[in-house]
Write an enzyme that holds these catalytic residues in place. Structure first.
Site, PDB file in Angstrom:
ATOM      1  N   GLU A  52       7.243  -4.848  -7.836  1.00  0.00           N
ATOM      2  CA  GLU A  52       6.117  -4.413  -6.939  1.00  0.00           C
ATOM      3  C   GLU A  52       4.801  -4.911  -7.557  1.00  0.00           C
ATOM      4  O   GLU A  52       3.792  -4.406  -7.287  1.00  0.00           O
ATOM      5  CB  GLU A  52       6.154  -2.792  -6.901  1.00  0.00           C
ATOM      6  CG  GLU A  52       7.141  -2.404  -5.932  1.00  0.00           C
ATOM      7  CD  GLU A  52       7.369  -3.000  -4.660  1.00  0.00           C
ATOM      8  OE1 GLU A  52       8.600  -3.625  -4.549  1.00  0.00           O
ATOM      9  OE2 GLU A  52       6.613  -2.855  -3.662  1.00  0.00           O
TER      10      GLU A  52
ATOM     11  N   ASP B 228       0.795  -1.038  -0.033  1.00  0.00           N
ATOM     12  CA  ASP B 228       0.089   0.115  -0.220  1.00  0.00           C
ATOM     13  C   ASP B 228       0.889   1.335   0.080  1.00  0.00           C
ATOM     14  O   ASP B 228       0.478   2.338  -0.339  1.00  0.00           O
ATOM     15  CB  ASP B 228      -0.761  -0.029   1.301  1.00  0.00           C
ATOM     16  CG  ASP B 228      -1.865  -1.161   1.128  1.00  0.00           C
ATOM     17  OD1 ASP B 228      -1.935  -1.764   0.232  1.00  0.00           O
ATOM     18  OD2 ASP B 228      -2.303  -1.484   2.300  1.00  0.00           O
TER      19      ASP B 228
END
Ligand code: FAD
Length: 407
Positions: free
Chosen positions: A384, A258
């Site tokens: 990622e 996040d």
């Protein structure tokens, strides 16, 4: 509501980052693209600048503050109740530096995506011990890429130490960082909930460098493969709780993403802006001017294509800002972080290649950086979490499906 002007308190940070991007990153871009695996010593002088930014609270490593985590001084809210804290500050700074050179950014001292893992799950004592250090992040293994639940590296408690064994590949800044945040499982039988992150000092004798990768782009950044062989670390180096809470699944370690995904999206936004700006200059030199008052069909084709790319870029930028803003305002942002990463990674890759095409042989040749940016940018749509994985996460959120229900 998002205030889309750069908050005044970050204007200095952005202008400092722009100066570094111009004078150090751009100036050395081509040199370290050619000299892969040579440490860019010009970056050492930046350590002092970064320390200054850290002290001002503007740049707290690439990780910033975790969503819903109270691990840092609360930056003030503005009169509308918005808080622009370290996530936005990081985003603005990293975007600007990526406009300069994203490979050099990824090998900047005192940075590293490992700081995101630390910020997301570390306790106060660990933040004190590890904060501000150059930290890489090692999740990927030969048998575990997109599916990080398949991690095989094990961590076994022996007295006051964890003993780590396994293999980690494609670790950005792995050779040069001071710390490596290693994801490992406490118990393979217990699935995702048993996966935790562990801080390993780079000079730990049990962390053995196997090789450095040769890559398509971001060649200034080292990418390392490691073997962990009876690698002993203090038990306090486990980040977060050692409990295996079956109901929580991956929750602890996944918070890292996040934080990091909006930042990687910001890097893509920065590279794409560099492409657009240079292409506009080259088009102008060729006599193609963009007139925003004319409708697309009345522009020459190159100008029309340029405007379409610019608006796509703006959409990516806004999604990215939203995801970082939500993190600063303690709003769960997993969906928006993935949306931003998917949109920015795809758009930036597309823009970079279209800019090369618009500029023709000039765009493809080594006299311009456009060809390099087109190689550099692809990684931002890959690490990622790849494009496909971000879309999968978005779909799960929108459809209310679990990872077991939608693979
Ligand atoms: C230069 C570089 C730097 C990196 N830095 C780091 C780092 O610092 N730390 C780290 O831990 N890792 C790092 N990585 C690894 C990176 O995160 C992985 O490469 C990435 O997660 C993809 O994993 P994989 O390569 O195993 O591909 P795979 O997972 O095998 O995927 C292959 C293809 O299949 C697709 N795919 C996989 N699963 C699905 C699915 N369920 N649905 C649809 N499509 C799917 C993928 O999108 C991809 O297109 C780096 C990689 C590179 C190239």
């Amino acid at each position: 509501m998002i205030n889309l002007e750069t908050p005044r308190k970050f204007e200095f940070l952005v202008s400092q980052a722009h100066q570094v991007a111009t004078e150090i990153f751009r100036a050395n871009s081509r040199k370290y693209d050619r000299d892969e695996h040579t440490y860019p010593k010009e970056l050492d002088m930046l350590a002092a600048v970064i320390d200054g930014m850290n002290e001002g609270g503007a740049l707290r490593g690439a990780g910033a503050v975790g969503v819903g985590e109270g691990n840092g001084p609360e930056p003030g809210r503005d009169r509308d109740g918005n808080r622009n804290g370290s996530n936005i500050a990081n985003l603005l700074g990293l975007t600007e530096l990526s406009w300069g050179d994203v490979g050099l950014l990824l090998t900047m001292p005192r940075q590293g995506l490992g700081q995101a893992a630390i910020a997301a799950v570390a306790d106060d004592e660990q933040l004190e011990r590890f904060g501000g250090k150059w930290a890489a992040m090692a999740i990927t293994e030969p048998e575990a890429g997109s599916d990080s639940a398949a991690i095989r590296t094990t961590a076994t408690l022996e007295g006051d130490e964890y003993v780590l064994n396994g293999e980690k590949i494609f670790v950005t800044a792995g050779d040069r960082a001071e710390l490596i945040v290693v994801w490992a499982t406490l118990d393979r039988e217990q699935g995702r909930a048993a996966i935790k992150s562990f801080v390993v000092e780079r000079d730990n004798p049990g962390l053995i460098l196997e090789r450095l990768e040769h890559k398509l782009g971001i060649r200034a950044s080292d990418t390392a493969d490691f073997r962990l062989e009876n690698c002993r670390i203090p038990k306090d180096n486990l980040l977060g709780s050692p409990e295996i809470e079956l109901g929580r699944g991956f929750a602890g370690v996944m918070q890292t993403f996040d934080n990091t995904r909006p930042l990687v999206a910001g890097m893509a936004v920065g590279v794409a802006r560099a492409c657009l700006e240079r292409t506009r200059e080259l088009l102008s030199e060729a006599g193609v001017e963009i007139d925003y008052d004319l409708p697309p069909h009345a522009q020459v084709a190159a100008a029309s294509e340029f405007i379409a790319m610019e608006s796509d870029w703006e959409a990516a930028r806004l999604l990215t800002m939203q995801a970082a803003w939500m993190a600063d305002n303690k709003k769960p942002n997993s969906l928006q972080a993935s949306m931003a990463k998917a949109k920015a990674g795809r758009t930036a890759t597309d823009i970079a290649l279209r800019c090369v095409a618009l500029c023709g042989s000039i765009g493809y040749g080594e006299r311009e950086l456009l060809e390099k940016w087109a190689r550099d940018v692809k990684i931002l749509d890959l690490f990622e979490g790849t494009q496909q994985i971000q879309l999968l996460i978005v779909a799960r959120h929108l459809l209310g499906k679990t990872s077991a229900e939608l693979k």
